[in-house]
Write a protein that holds these residues in place. Structure first.
Motif, PDB file in Angstrom:
ATOM      1  N   MET A 114      17.965 -16.520 -45.360  1.00  0.00           N
ATOM      2  CA  MET A 114      16.433 -15.826 -45.028  1.00  0.00           C
ATOM      3  C   MET A 114      16.272 -14.589 -44.646  1.00  0.00           C
ATOM      4  SD  MET A 114      15.818 -19.396 -45.401  1.00  0.00           S
ATOM      5  CE  MET A 114      13.647 -19.266 -45.532  1.00  0.00           C
ATOM      6  N   SER A 115      15.500 -13.989 -46.068  1.00  0.00           N
ATOM      7  CA  SER A 115      15.299 -13.360 -45.841  1.00  0.00           C
ATOM      8  C   SER A 115      14.031 -12.824 -46.263  1.00  0.00           C
ATOM      9  CB  SER A 115      16.730 -12.636 -46.716  1.00  0.00           C
ATOM     10  OG  SER A 115      16.170 -11.271 -47.035  1.00  0.00           O
ATOM     11  N   PRO A 116      13.439 -11.509 -45.671  1.00  0.00           N
ATOM     12  CA  PRO A 116      12.087 -10.577 -46.280  1.00  0.00           C
ATOM     13  C   PRO A 116      12.184  -9.872 -48.179  1.00  0.00           C
ATOM     14  CG  PRO A 116      12.883  -9.364 -44.311  1.00  0.00           C
ATOM     15  CD  PRO A 116      13.467 -10.477 -44.454  1.00  0.00           C
ATOM     16  N   ARG A 117      13.126  -9.606 -47.961  1.00  0.00           N
ATOM     17  CA  ARG A 117      13.783  -9.462 -49.265  1.00  0.00           C
ATOM     18  C   ARG A 117      14.057 -10.475 -50.266  1.00  0.00           C
ATOM     19  NH1 ARG A 117      19.703  -5.807 -49.079  1.00  0.00           N
ATOM     20  NH2 ARG A 117      21.261  -8.426 -49.503  1.00  0.00           N
ATOM     21  N   GLY A 118      13.958 -11.662 -50.108  1.00  0.00           N
ATOM     22  CA  GLY A 118      14.982 -12.686 -51.340  1.00  0.00           C
ATOM     23  C   GLY A 118      13.543 -13.287 -51.995  1.00  0.00           C
ATOM     24  N   ARG A 119      13.730 -14.160 -53.106  1.00  0.00           N
ATOM     25  CA  ARG A 119      12.733 -14.572 -53.461  1.00  0.00           C
ATOM     26  C   ARG A 119      11.472 -15.461 -53.498  1.00  0.00           C
ATOM     27  NH1 ARG A 119      16.813 -15.246 -57.552  1.00  0.00           N
ATOM     28  NH2 ARG A 119      16.352 -13.849 -59.578  1.00  0.00           N
ATOM     29  N   PRO A 120      10.364 -15.011 -53.507  1.00  0.00           N
ATOM     30  CA  PRO A 120       9.339 -16.154 -52.713  1.00  0.00           C
ATOM     31  C   PRO A 120       9.266 -17.162 -52.853  1.00  0.00           C
ATOM     32  CG  PRO A 120       8.327 -14.112 -54.128  1.00  0.00           C
ATOM     33  CD  PRO A 120       9.613 -14.513 -54.315  1.00  0.00           C
ATOM     34  N   THR A 122       8.904 -20.856 -52.988  1.00  0.00           N
ATOM     35  CA  THR A 122       7.719 -21.855 -53.866  1.00  0.00           C
ATOM     36  C   THR A 122       7.431 -23.287 -54.048  1.00  0.00           C
ATOM     37  OG1 THR A 122       9.280 -22.367 -56.319  1.00  0.00           O
ATOM     38  CG2 THR A 122       7.774 -19.845 -56.064  1.00  0.00           C
ATOM     39  N   GLN A 123       6.774 -23.740 -54.405  1.00  0.00           N
ATOM     40  CA  GLN A 123       7.058 -25.451 -54.690  1.00  0.00           C
ATOM     41  C   GLN A 123       7.484 -25.788 -55.416  1.00  0.00           C
ATOM     42  OE1 GLN A 123       4.783 -27.082 -51.808  1.00  0.00           O
ATOM     43  NE2 GLN A 123       5.337 -29.571 -52.415  1.00  0.00           N
ATOM     44  N   LYS A 124       7.679 -25.070 -56.629  1.00  0.00           N
ATOM     45  CA  LYS A 124       8.943 -25.681 -57.209  1.00  0.00           C
ATOM     46  C   LYS A 124      10.275 -25.681 -57.266  1.00  0.00           C
ATOM     47  CE  LYS A 124      10.794 -24.332 -62.127  1.00  0.00           C
ATOM     48  NZ  LYS A 124      11.918 -24.015 -61.815  1.00  0.00           N
ATOM     49  N   ARG A 125      10.480 -24.507 -56.896  1.00  0.00           N
ATOM     50  CA  ARG A 125      11.641 -24.575 -55.436  1.00  0.00           C
ATOM     51  C   ARG A 125      11.755 -25.895 -54.546  1.00  0.00           C
ATOM     52  NH1 ARG A 125      16.714 -24.537 -55.141  1.00  0.00           N
ATOM     53  NH2 ARG A 125      18.280 -23.180 -54.668  1.00  0.00           N
ATOM     54  N   VAL A 126      11.006 -25.787 -53.748  1.00  0.00           N
ATOM     55  CA  VAL A 126      10.713 -27.247 -52.759  1.00  0.00           C
ATOM     56  C   VAL A 126      11.174 -27.807 -53.247  1.00  0.00           C
ATOM     57  CG1 VAL A 126       9.786 -28.334 -51.193  1.00  0.00           C
ATOM     58  CG2 VAL A 126       9.322 -25.682 -51.310  1.00  0.00           C
ATOM     59  N   ARG A 127      10.564 -28.494 -54.309  1.00  0.00           N
ATOM     60  CA  ARG A 127      10.957 -29.622 -55.492  1.00  0.00           C
ATOM     61  C   ARG A 127      12.841 -29.524 -55.603  1.00  0.00           C
ATOM     62  NH1 ARG A 127       6.648 -33.133 -56.613  1.00  0.00           N
ATOM     63  NH2 ARG A 127       4.664 -31.951 -55.347  1.00  0.00           N
ATOM     64  N   GLU A 128      12.859 -28.185 -55.808  1.00  0.00           N
ATOM     65  CA  GLU A 128      14.242 -28.675 -56.686  1.00  0.00           C
ATOM     66  C   GLU A 128      15.438 -28.795 -55.429  1.00  0.00           C
ATOM     67  OE1 GLU A 128      13.565 -25.820 -60.221  1.00  0.00           O
ATOM     68  OE2 GLU A 128      14.914 -24.766 -57.968  1.00  0.00           O
ATOM     69  N   VAL A 149      29.086 -10.774 -47.546  1.00  0.00           N
ATOM     70  CA  VAL A 149      29.000 -12.072 -47.321  1.00  0.00           C
ATOM     71  C   VAL A 149      28.483 -12.939 -48.531  1.00  0.00           C
ATOM     72  CG1 VAL A 149      27.778 -11.885 -45.344  1.00  0.00           C
ATOM     73  CG2 VAL A 149      29.442 -13.776 -45.767  1.00  0.00           C
ATOM     74  N   ILE A 150      26.496 -11.810 -48.564  1.00  0.00           N
ATOM     75  CA  ILE A 150      25.926 -12.175 -49.376  1.00  0.00           C
ATOM     76  C   ILE A 150      26.801 -12.471 -50.765  1.00  0.00           C
ATOM     77  CG2 ILE A 150      23.619 -11.657 -50.517  1.00  0.00           C
ATOM     78  CD1 ILE A 150      22.922 -10.137 -48.264  1.00  0.00           C
ATOM     79  N   ASP A 151      27.891 -11.344 -51.014  1.00  0.00           N
ATOM     80  CA  ASP A 151      28.341 -11.828 -52.883  1.00  0.00           C
ATOM     81  C   ASP A 151      29.186 -12.730 -52.973  1.00  0.00           C
ATOM     82  OD1 ASP A 151      26.481 -10.037 -53.453  1.00  0.00           O
ATOM     83  OD2 ASP A 151      27.825  -7.891 -52.944  1.00  0.00           O
ATOM     84  N   ALA A 152      29.816 -12.625 -51.522  1.00  0.00           N
ATOM     85  CA  ALA A 152      31.173 -13.624 -51.718  1.00  0.00           C
ATOM     86  C   ALA A 152      30.639 -14.870 -51.471  1.00  0.00           C
ATOM     87  CB  ALA A 152      32.270 -13.485 -50.676  1.00  0.00           C
ATOM     88  N   ARG A 153      30.188 -15.091 -51.058  1.00  0.00           N
ATOM     89  CA  ARG A 153      29.662 -17.205 -50.515  1.00  0.00           C
ATOM     90  C   ARG A 153      28.379 -17.292 -51.255  1.00  0.00           C
ATOM     91  NH1 ARG A 153      33.980 -15.977 -49.131  1.00  0.00           N
ATOM     92  NH2 ARG A 153      34.251 -16.938 -46.852  1.00  0.00           N
ATOM     93  N   GLY A 154      27.840 -16.345 -52.420  1.00  0.00           N
ATOM     94  CA  GLY A 154      26.817 -16.418 -53.222  1.00  0.00           C
ATOM     95  C   GLY A 154      25.444 -17.171 -52.682  1.00  0.00           C
ATOM     96  N   LEU A 155      25.069 -16.552 -51.474  1.00  0.00           N
ATOM     97  CA  LEU A 155      24.191 -16.518 -50.404  1.00  0.00           C
ATOM     98  C   LEU A 155      22.963 -16.627 -51.532  1.00  0.00           C
ATOM     99  CD1 LEU A 155      24.406 -15.945 -47.242  1.00  0.00           C
ATOM    100  CD2 LEU A 155      24.870 -17.736 -48.061  1.00  0.00           C
ATOM    101  N   GLU A 156      21.981 -17.547 -51.433  1.00  0.00           N
ATOM    102  CA  GLU A 156      20.332 -17.213 -52.373  1.00  0.00           C
ATOM    103  C   GLU A 156      19.554 -17.008 -51.336  1.00  0.00           C
ATOM    104  OE1 GLU A 156      16.862 -20.016 -54.077  1.00  0.00           O
ATOM    105  OE2 GLU A 156      19.189 -20.350 -54.334  1.00  0.00           O
ATOM    106  N   GLU A 157      18.705 -15.631 -51.942  1.00  0.00           N
ATOM    107  CA  GLU A 157      17.714 -14.853 -50.296  1.00  0.00           C
ATOM    108  C   GLU A 157      16.764 -16.042 -50.389  1.00  0.00           C
ATOM    109  OE1 GLU A 157      18.594 -10.970 -50.077  1.00  0.00           O
ATOM    110  OE2 GLU A 157      20.093 -10.597 -51.201  1.00  0.00           O
ATOM    111  N   VAL A 158      16.328 -15.812 -49.791  1.00  0.00           N
ATOM    112  CA  VAL A 158      14.686 -16.706 -49.904  1.00  0.00           C
ATOM    113  C   VAL A 158      13.524 -15.798 -48.826  1.00  0.00           C
ATOM    114  CG1 VAL A 158      13.196 -18.644 -49.931  1.00  0.00           C
ATOM    115  CG2 VAL A 158      15.833 -18.910 -50.815  1.00  0.00           C
ATOM    116  N   SER A 159      12.406 -16.198 -49.031  1.00  0.00           N
ATOM    117  CA  SER A 159      10.840 -14.843 -49.076  1.00  0.00           C
ATOM    118  C   SER A 159      10.282 -15.981 -47.936  1.00  0.00           C
ATOM    119  CB  SER A 159      10.934 -13.764 -49.250  1.00  0.00           C
ATOM    120  OG  SER A 159      10.182 -13.661 -48.061  1.00  0.00           O
ATOM    121  N   ILE A 160       9.827 -16.197 -47.290  1.00  0.00           N
ATOM    122  CA  ILE A 160       8.420 -17.251 -46.711  1.00  0.00           C
ATOM    123  C   ILE A 160       7.240 -16.031 -46.535  1.00  0.00           C
ATOM    124  CG2 ILE A 160       9.933 -19.060 -45.811  1.00  0.00           C
ATOM    125  CD1 ILE A 160       7.978 -17.786 -43.519  1.00  0.00           C
ATOM    126  N   GLY A 161       7.475 -15.295 -47.129  1.00  0.00           N
ATOM    127  CA  GLY A 161       6.316 -14.379 -47.745  1.00  0.00           C
ATOM    128  C   GLY A 161       6.782 -12.702 -46.768  1.00  0.00           C
TER     129      GLY A 161
END
Length: 266
Positions: A114-120, A122-128, A149-161
């Protein structure tokens, strides 16, 4: 006959404050579903992976600057430890289909930060995310997380706003709640998840209920007409008008070539 051995949908949260969970996720729809075993929640303390006597999890930013940064080695260890329960079955793969499936599902789990710089979100991602085994979610604190560690563990950065919180815990709760409500058996009415904001790339139409008159304002006549075709057309028109006015970005996306028109998602 083959049997469905898909594990229960599970959210694993890595946090410095595991006592914050389940919090709001323990009440209402999500709480009832958690109590009834529709989904599982595991909050794990990142500090448990610290190796020094002070249980340090952060350090000063390289290059200088304010605040502290979560260490790559400690967080990586916490992420790896979170997968050990399923990984413990690896030596038995092939001897029991349920154990083998647990290992496979664990390897498929998305690792989110969870990161403010992540991709927003969306409902589509929630369903996935709902369609998968459930995410492992890292809750950042301080100035952020070591990029390695973000790169090494493949963390997907996600933002809620587009705003900054004190940590990722509240954002993780938002993401989990959005997912849990779509799990089979959580919402009472099957259509509840398909006639709401973002399900068709539109904001939801206005809703009304009793009393018939409120402070001199009545319910739109079309909604009490009994004409289902008129009601559907009115709701569609209202949803489109609201989306154009309040979310021109969503409306523009719907008008793009190849975008679905007049369909429902679900």
């Amino acid at each position: 006959m083959a049997t469905d051995i898909r594990p229960m949908w599970r959210a694993t949260v890595l946090t410095l404050f595991p006592e914050m969970f389940p919090g709001p996720l323990g009440v209402s729809l999500a709480g009832r579903a958690l109590a009834s075993g529709i989904w599982q929640l595991e909050a794990r303390d990142i500090r448990a992976s610290a190796t020094d006597r002070h249980r340090s999890v952060d350090d000063t930013p390289a290059g200088g600057g304010p605040g502290m940064v979560l260490r790559a080695d400690v967080l990586a260890s916490a992420i790896d430890a979170a997968g050990c329960d399923a990984g413990a079955f690896s030596s038995q793969v092939g001897t029991d289909s349920r154990e083998e499936n647990a290992v496979t599902q664990e390897s498929r789990r998305p690792h989110l930060l969870m990161s403010p710089r992540g991709r927003p979100l969306t409902q589509k991602r929630v369903r996935e995310l709902v369609e998968g085994p459930g995410p492992l979610i890292v809750c950042g604190r301080f100035e952020g997380v070591d990029q390695r560690v973000i790169d090494a563990r493949g963390l997907e950065e996600v933002s809620i706003g587009d705003y900054v919180l004190s940590g990722g815990e509240l954002a993780a709760m938002v993401l989990i709640d959005a997912c849990v409500r779509l799990l089979p058996g959580v919402m009472g009415k099957l259509d509840s998840g398909t006639e709401e904001s973002f399900s068709d790339g539109l904001l939801e139409y206005p809703q009304y209920t009793r009393p018939q008159s409120f402070e001199g304002h009545g319910i739109p006549e079309v909604l009490t007409s009994g004409d289902h075709a008129r009601v559907e057309a009115w709701r569609r028109a209202q949803a489109e008008a609201l989306t154009k006015a309040r979310r021109p970005d969503l409306w523009a996306a719907r008008q793009a070539p190849g975008a679905p028109k007049n369909t429902t998602d679900g």
